[in-house]
Enzyme design. Structure first.
Site, PDB file in Angstrom:
ATOM      1  CG  HIS A  43      -2.009  -1.000   1.169  1.00  0.00           C
ATOM      2  ND1 HIS A  43      -3.258  -0.764   0.641  1.00  0.00           N
ATOM      3  CD2 HIS A  43      -2.006  -2.275   1.592  1.00  0.00           C
ATOM      4  CE1 HIS A  43      -3.987  -1.868   0.762  1.00  0.00           C
ATOM      5  NE2 HIS A  43      -3.251  -2.801   1.335  1.00  0.00           N
ATOM      6  CB  THR A  47     -10.111   4.884  -1.030  1.00  0.00           C
ATOM      7  OG1 THR A  47      -9.562   5.277   0.227  1.00  0.00           O
ATOM      8  CG2 THR A  47      -9.438   3.625  -1.511  1.00  0.00           C
ATOM      9  CE  LYS A 103      -2.499  10.852   3.019  1.00  0.00           C
ATOM     10  NZ  LYS A 103      -3.219  10.018   2.030  1.00  0.00           N
ATOM     11  CE  LYS A 139     -14.105   6.067   0.932  1.00  0.00           C
ATOM     12  NZ  LYS A 139     -13.257   6.158   2.149  1.00  0.00           N
ATOM     13  CE  LYS A 177      -6.565  13.911   0.253  1.00  0.00           C
ATOM     14  NZ  LYS A 177      -6.390  12.929  -0.796  1.00  0.00           N
ATOM     15  NE  ARG A 178      -3.835  10.369  10.053  1.00  0.00           N
ATOM     16  CZ  ARG A 178      -3.490   9.470  10.962  1.00  0.00           C
ATOM     17  NH1 ARG A 178      -4.220   8.393  11.154  1.00  0.00           N
ATOM     18  NH2 ARG A 178      -2.418   9.655  11.713  1.00  0.00           N
TER      19      ARG A 178
END
Ligand code: IMK
Length: 825
Positions: free
Chosen positions: A367, A666, A564, A670, A558-559
């Site tokens: 992952h 992911t 990111k 969504k 998100k985290r």
């Protein structure tokens, strides 16, 4: 033996009176409450128990039919299952939501309010844990005999509070009010060994037998949770292990008269499953974490082997045909040496036979490529805690090195590179290499990620065993992420396409023809508007910020992680603020920017980025000049149940990681399903999202993964800042302390990170193209008809990202399970 069916035995739908009776029975006899003393939490529990009764009938049936069909089974082993709430999902999957709404309404009770009472099961950090939860839903929906194995953490993901703009962590004691969804199964308790040493004793057969002795044992007690499929009568199992002290451990200590030591020892044993490690995509190397990992692997394998021996005795000839273990990242990779140990030491097999079974049953999903997340355990720590496993791993490596030297004779450099044991001052076991050597399948989670695995991290292994490598692009379950969380959009779609999209998501393609229908577009827009209203209420309540639902909702949840690039998002907000302050706001698109996510408690830079978001929000939201043009909010305690409100309400989905760093994502899926348009880099599954949606329906920006790699060594952020007036002004606002007047220097680490020529995330490099893409999005939003059309096209094209598709691929190419029907429904 007659069976007590909680639903009427003639198969008829229960009446409102049936449901009310069941509800009141639980309120009185399970919870010992009456209508005078019942709290809302009690009413939730009464409903949960009544729904559970229905699940139990189907659960027992399903497990029975797996047994009698002698079905091949898969065990999805994961340190994280981020389940969220169960009640609403169960009602939807059982097809009983409306009946319960009617029945409880007659009693003056609103079901939606009761659903809100449930505490999230937050047994995961982020995408990896939520993926496991979506997979369980799809497996049950596809009638596949798949069992989840995980840990029943006493404390899940911490609850995030924001105080004076900073993250505070509070323990998540999620089991405080009881958990109606779990069934304790003390009869399947297993014993887990730690420490001690290997003893070699000659057996009656003349062979040497290994005994792992002088160990300190802990018990693993299973708790089962039901996993209902979508309206198909199937209920699968998620089995979570809790650590408990052994009785004789207590007894010895008690007999020695040391009561307090005995209690302390009991505590130490139970510590193993006390808390989820709150790190996402980074490892921390703590011994307790290795204990957790082995505890999960050993308990789960012993459980599977016990069931096998119960049915087949000591005949393991068909074991590999009938069982498959899917390892969710390297966290459960102790399962490899543990299965070898159990087969050899407990079931008398030789190495070759045990290896044949192990390698044919184990499959590994990677992952992440981030080096800081690749697990390594010091050989010494491993030897202290799990001496028998260390010996087995060293033997696996010795045999593997033999194979490498046969394939590449004379190549010591190759052997050094590929060795499971990384040599150096403190030799380390590379868990990812162990997984690749032992497993017959190795997959990444998006096309780009799988390709990068083959080209970089596992390149040598790919040359040796190309057949092991494959891709399984992630997906998410449309039952939770559309049907349950977006009822308005769901019924709008139902009116045009019928209801079958819930299990065949590619049917959403049928929406394309309605994109040209003005009335349909108006309905689509009204749904989005209502969902934005709902989110605005949450933002007002939890952030104290007023979002205008007619503005563009620009969302990144998100985290918090540097790769990111929440920082890039904030730089853009500062840029917009700067434009407003300079009077450059003609033809402005009003925007509400929402950022949410948890920082690992020890990740200082991530926490500083949260502080920056709250500081910029404070300035922007209180400046009269931004009124009606720009708002920024940081949403505290982002979690599954928050995403259920957020994703239906987003207009713009921020997926802006440095290319090559986000394995898949992911959340991006969504948002797409719910009609948001993505602004994103060519990273992870964004690439596939853009392929499906069409490039006109996606705001692309940024360097490619190749360009990111090529920039290494000659990246000059200072020159980029000097050449870009917009970025220059943004940096100046940051450096001048505009957002931290009372805390000088607060954001210096952030400024330095941006200006560092070794910044791995290349924030400055992507600033210009990000701002340009944001501008295109803002212009596009002003054409509401055009925007709604793009929104419809995104939902219509999201079929690929159902986790049903992902699981069908896992099953076709790796697991090869037959579907098993529980009973006709
Ligand atoms: C995440 C990845 O970061 C996401 O890109 C991906 O969508 C998700 O997994 C599901 O595949 C946690 C991790 C991890 C590696 C280690 C740890 N990768 C992901 N979460 C501890």
């Amino acid at each position: 033996m007659p069976t007590p069916e909680m639903s009427p035995s003639n198969g008829a739908k229960p009446t409102s009176a049936d449901l009310q009776r069941s509800f009141l029975r639980h309120l009185q006899y399970t919870l010992v409450r009456d209508k005078y003393s019942a709290t809302k939490a009690d009413l939730y529990l009464a409903l949960a128990y009544a729904v559970r009764d229905v699940l139990v009938d189907r659960w027992l049936d399903t497990q029975q039919s797996y047994y009698v069909n002698d079905a091949k089974r898969v065990y999805y082993i994961s340190m994280e299952f981020l389940m969220g709430r169960a009640l609403g999902n169960s009602l939807i999957n059982l097809g009983m939501l409306e009946e319960w709404q009617t029945a409880l309404k007659e009693m003056g009770i609103n079901v939606e309010e009761l659903l809100e009472q449930e505490w999230d099961a937050g047994l995961g950090n982020g995408g990896l844990g939520r993926l496991a939860a979506c997979f369980l839903d799809s497996c049950a929906t596809l009638r596949l005999p798949v069992t989840g194995y995980g840990i029943r953490y006493e404390y899940g993901m911490f609850r995030q509070k924001i105080e004076q703009g900073r993250q505070l962590e509070e323990p998540d004691h999620w089991l405080r009010n009881g958990n109606p969804w779990e069934i304790e199964r003390p009869e399947y308790t297993v014993r887990i060994k730690f420490g001690g040493r290997s003893d070699f004793v000659p057996g009656a057969d003349g062979r040497m037998h290994v005994c792992w002795v002088d160990t300190q044992d802990v018990l693993a007690v299973p708790y089962d949770m039901p996993i209902p499929g979508y309206r198909n009568g199937t209920v699968n199992t998620l089995r979570l292990w809790k650590a408990a002290a052994t009785e004789e451990f207590d007894l010895d200590e008690f007999n020695a008269g040391s009561y307090t030591e005995a209690v302390a020892a009991k505590n130490a044993a139970e510590h193993i499953t006390m808390v989820l490690y709150p790190n996402d995509a980074s490892e921390n190397g703590k011994e307790l974490r290795l204990r957790q990992q082995y505890f999960l692997a050993s308990a789960s394998l012993q459980d599977v082997l016990r069931a096998w021996v119960y049915k087949h005795g000591e005949d393991f000839s068909r074991f590999a045909e009938k069982n498959c273990f899917q390892l969710n990242d390297t966290h459960p990779t102790c399962a490899v040496p543990e299965l070898m140990r159990l087969l050899m030491d407990e079931h008398g097999m030789g190495w070759e036979e045990a290896w044949d079974i192990t390698s044919h049953t184990m499959a590994y999903t990677n992952h992440t490529l981030l080096p800081e997340a690749l697990e390594r355990w010091p050989v010494n720590m491993f030897g202290r805690l799990l001496p028998r496993l260390r010996d087995i791993i060293l033997e696996i490596n010795a045999r593997f090195m033999e194979e490498v030297s046969l394939r590449w004779p004379g190549g010591t450099e190759r052997e050094r590179r590929m060795s499971i044991v990384e040599e150096g001052g403190e030799p380390q076991i590379r868990m990812a290499y162990l997984a690749v050597v032992a497993c017959h399948s190795v997959n990444g989670v998006a096309a780009l990620h799988s390709q990068l695995l083959q080209q970089h991290l596992f390149h040598d292994f790919f040359e040796l065993w190309p057949h092991k490598f494959n891709n399984k692009t992630n997906g998410v379950t449309p039952r939770r992420w559309m049907a349950a969380s977006n009822p308005l959009l769901s019924s709008l779609i139902d009116k045009r396409l019928g209801e079958s999209w819930r299990t065949e998501l590619s049917r959403l393609q049928g929406l394309r023809e309605y994109a040209g229908d003005k009335k349909f577009r108006a309905e689509w827009r009204a749904v989005k508007q209502a969902n934005k209203q709902r989110l605005a209420e949450m933002v007002a309540r939890d952030c104290g910020v007023e979002f205008d639902p007619t503005a563009m909702f620009d969302v990144q949840v998100k985290r918090i992680h540097e790769y990111k690039r929440q920082l890039l998002n904030v730089l853009h907000v500062i840029h917009l603020y700067d434009r407003i302050k300079r009077g450059d706001s003609a033809n402005w698109t009003p925007r509400c920017v929402l950022i949410g996510g948890k920082a690992a408690p020890g990740y200082m830079m991530a926490k500083r980025i949260i502080r920056l978001v709250t500081a910029v929000a404070e300035v922007v939201n209180h400046d009269p000049a931004t009124k009606g043009l720009l708002q920024l909010a940081f949403l505290p305690d982002y979690r599954v149940s928050a995403m259920e409100v957020i994703c239906p309400a987003a207009d713009l989905s921020e997926q802006i990681s440095t290319a090559g760093k986000e394995a898949s994502g992911t959340g991006n899926m969504k948002f797409m399903m719910n009609g948001a348009i993505t602004i994103g880099t060519l990273d992870g599954a964004n690439i596939e999202i853009r392929e499906e949606a069409g490039e006109q329906n996606f705001f692309l920006f940024g360097l490619t993964a190749e360009q990111v790699e090529a920039a290494r060594g000659h990246y000059d952020p200072a020159a980029i800042v000097a050449a870009d007036a917009d970025l220059g002004r943004v940096m100046h606002l940051l450096e001048s302390g505009h957002f931290n007047l009372f805390e000088p220097g607060l954001f210096d680490p952030i400024v330095h990170a941006i200006l560092n020529p070794h910044d791995p995330w290349l924030t400055a490099a992507d600033f210009r193209s990000y701002v340009d893409a944001q501008h295109r999005a803002a212009v596009a939003y002003r054409d509401q008809e055009g925007w709604v059309r793009m929104s419809i096209f995104n939902t219509a094209a999201s079929g690929k990202f159902s986790s049903d598709r992902t699981i069908q691929e896992y099953n076709r190419e790796i697991w090869k399970l037959a579907q098993v029907s529980a009973h006709a429904e």
